[in-house]
Design a protein around this motif. Structure first.
Motif, mmCIF file in Angstrom:
data_model
loop_
_atom_site.group_PDB
_atom_site.id
_atom_site.type_symbol
_atom_site.label_atom_id
_atom_site.label_comp_id
_atom_site.label_asym_id
_atom_site.label_seq_id
_atom_site.Cartn_x
_atom_site.Cartn_y
_atom_site.Cartn_z
ATOM 1 N N ARG A 1 65.292 29.770 43.248
ATOM 2 C CA ARG A 1 63.843 29.191 42.841
ATOM 3 C C ARG A 1 64.018 27.899 41.872
ATOM 4 N N ILE A 2 65.054 28.403 40.768
ATOM 5 C CA ILE A 2 65.240 27.159 39.777
ATOM 6 C C ILE A 2 65.826 26.040 40.475
ATOM 7 N N THR A 3 66.841 26.086 41.247
ATOM 8 C CA THR A 3 67.425 25.112 41.880
ATOM 9 C C THR A 3 66.621 24.378 42.929
ATOM 10 N N TYR A 4 65.970 25.048 43.548
ATOM 11 C CA TYR A 4 64.903 24.309 44.626
ATOM 12 C C TYR A 4 63.962 23.568 43.718
ATOM 13 N N ASN A 5 63.146 24.417 42.836
ATOM 14 C CA ASN A 5 61.987 23.546 42.131
ATOM 15 C C ASN A 5 62.215 22.657 41.133
ATOM 16 N N THR A 6 63.467 22.620 40.431
ATOM 17 C CA THR A 6 64.052 21.525 39.642
ATOM 18 C C THR A 6 64.255 20.436 40.190
ATOM 19 N N ARG A 7 64.483 20.314 41.627
ATOM 20 C CA ARG A 7 64.649 19.298 42.485
ATOM 21 C C ARG A 7 63.425 18.796 42.961
ATOM 22 N N TYR A 8 62.607 19.884 43.668
ATOM 23 C CA TYR A 8 61.460 19.459 44.065
ATOM 24 C C TYR A 8 60.349 18.820 43.018
ATOM 25 N N PHE A 9 60.254 19.332 41.823
ATOM 26 C CA PHE A 9 59.387 18.927 40.752
ATOM 27 C C PHE A 9 59.980 18.222 39.619
ATOM 28 N N LEU B 1 59.992 25.730 29.243
ATOM 29 C CA LEU B 1 58.831 25.538 30.131
ATOM 30 C C LEU B 1 59.471 25.064 31.457
ATOM 31 N N VAL B 2 60.372 24.721 31.606
ATOM 32 C CA VAL B 2 60.870 24.088 32.922
ATOM 33 C C VAL B 2 61.458 25.344 33.441
ATOM 34 N N LEU B 3 62.305 25.805 32.955
ATOM 35 C CA LEU B 3 63.028 27.001 33.616
ATOM 36 C C LEU B 3 61.966 28.152 33.920
ATOM 37 N N GLY B 4 60.898 28.298 32.993
ATOM 38 C CA GLY B 4 60.220 29.457 33.292
ATOM 39 C C GLY B 4 59.161 28.933 34.537
ATOM 40 N N HIS B 5 58.718 27.689 34.417
ATOM 41 C CA HIS B 5 57.846 27.255 35.700
ATOM 42 C C HIS B 5 58.746 27.491 36.847
#
Length: 164
Positions: free
Chosen positions: A46-54, A141-145
């Motif tokens: 999730r972290i890998t995908y969401n950090t790129r996506y957001f 904040l970023v990793l939690g989200h």
């Protein structure tokens, strides 16, 4: 003038690369997709995908935290303003040595005076604590989200596009 052009080019490239990936607030704050990850592996995915996506949203969050940290530390704001303003003032109004009484004051003397006043003031403003606070707060904040938000249905197609 050249520095201003470089800064404008850097902002333009930042806007084109990072902020072009800015997602809408309704998508970013979609509470229906929030869930606890089943395992560390799922959280990592999730972290890998969401950090790129957001990534655009996360850049905005980190910038807002940075502005907040500097505003809430007025001594840091004053010391950075003094140093930057001093550099600009010395370069603009004192490029040539000037005679003050019996003494000749050069740019080197002015920079030395600026450093003697500005560096201890900057040291007392605790810039390292501010930087570490920004890193910690933005990391949480970023990793939690990113770990708590389930990727959308488009994430299923992202792996198909990468393999083609």
């Amino acid at each position: 003038m050249e520095v201003a052009m470089k800064a404008m080019d850097a902002l333009k490239s930042l806007r084109e690369t990072r902020l072009s990936a800015f997602r809408s607030p309704t998508e970013f704050f979609d509470f229906t997709r929030v869930s606890k990850p089943e395992s560390f592996n799922v959280a990592t995915q999730r972290i890998t995908y969401n950090t790129r996506y957001f990534s655009g949203n996360y850049v905005i969050i980190i910038a807002m935290l940075s502005v907040y940290a500097v505003i809430m530390n007025p001594l840091l704001l004053i010391s950075v303003g003094l140093l930057v303003g001093g550099f600009i003032g010395i370069n603009k109004w004192a490029p040539e040595p000037m005679q003050v009484g019996d003494h000749t004051v050069t740019q080197k003397h002015l920079y030395t005076g600026l450093f003697v006043v500005g560096i201890p003031l900057l040291f007392f403003a605790s810039p390292f604590a501010t930087v570490f606070w920004i890193l910690g707060a933005s990391g949480v904040l970023v990793l939690g989200h990113a770990a708590l938000l389930e990727p959308g249905i488009e994430s299923e197609y992202a792996s198909v596009e990468e393999s083609v």
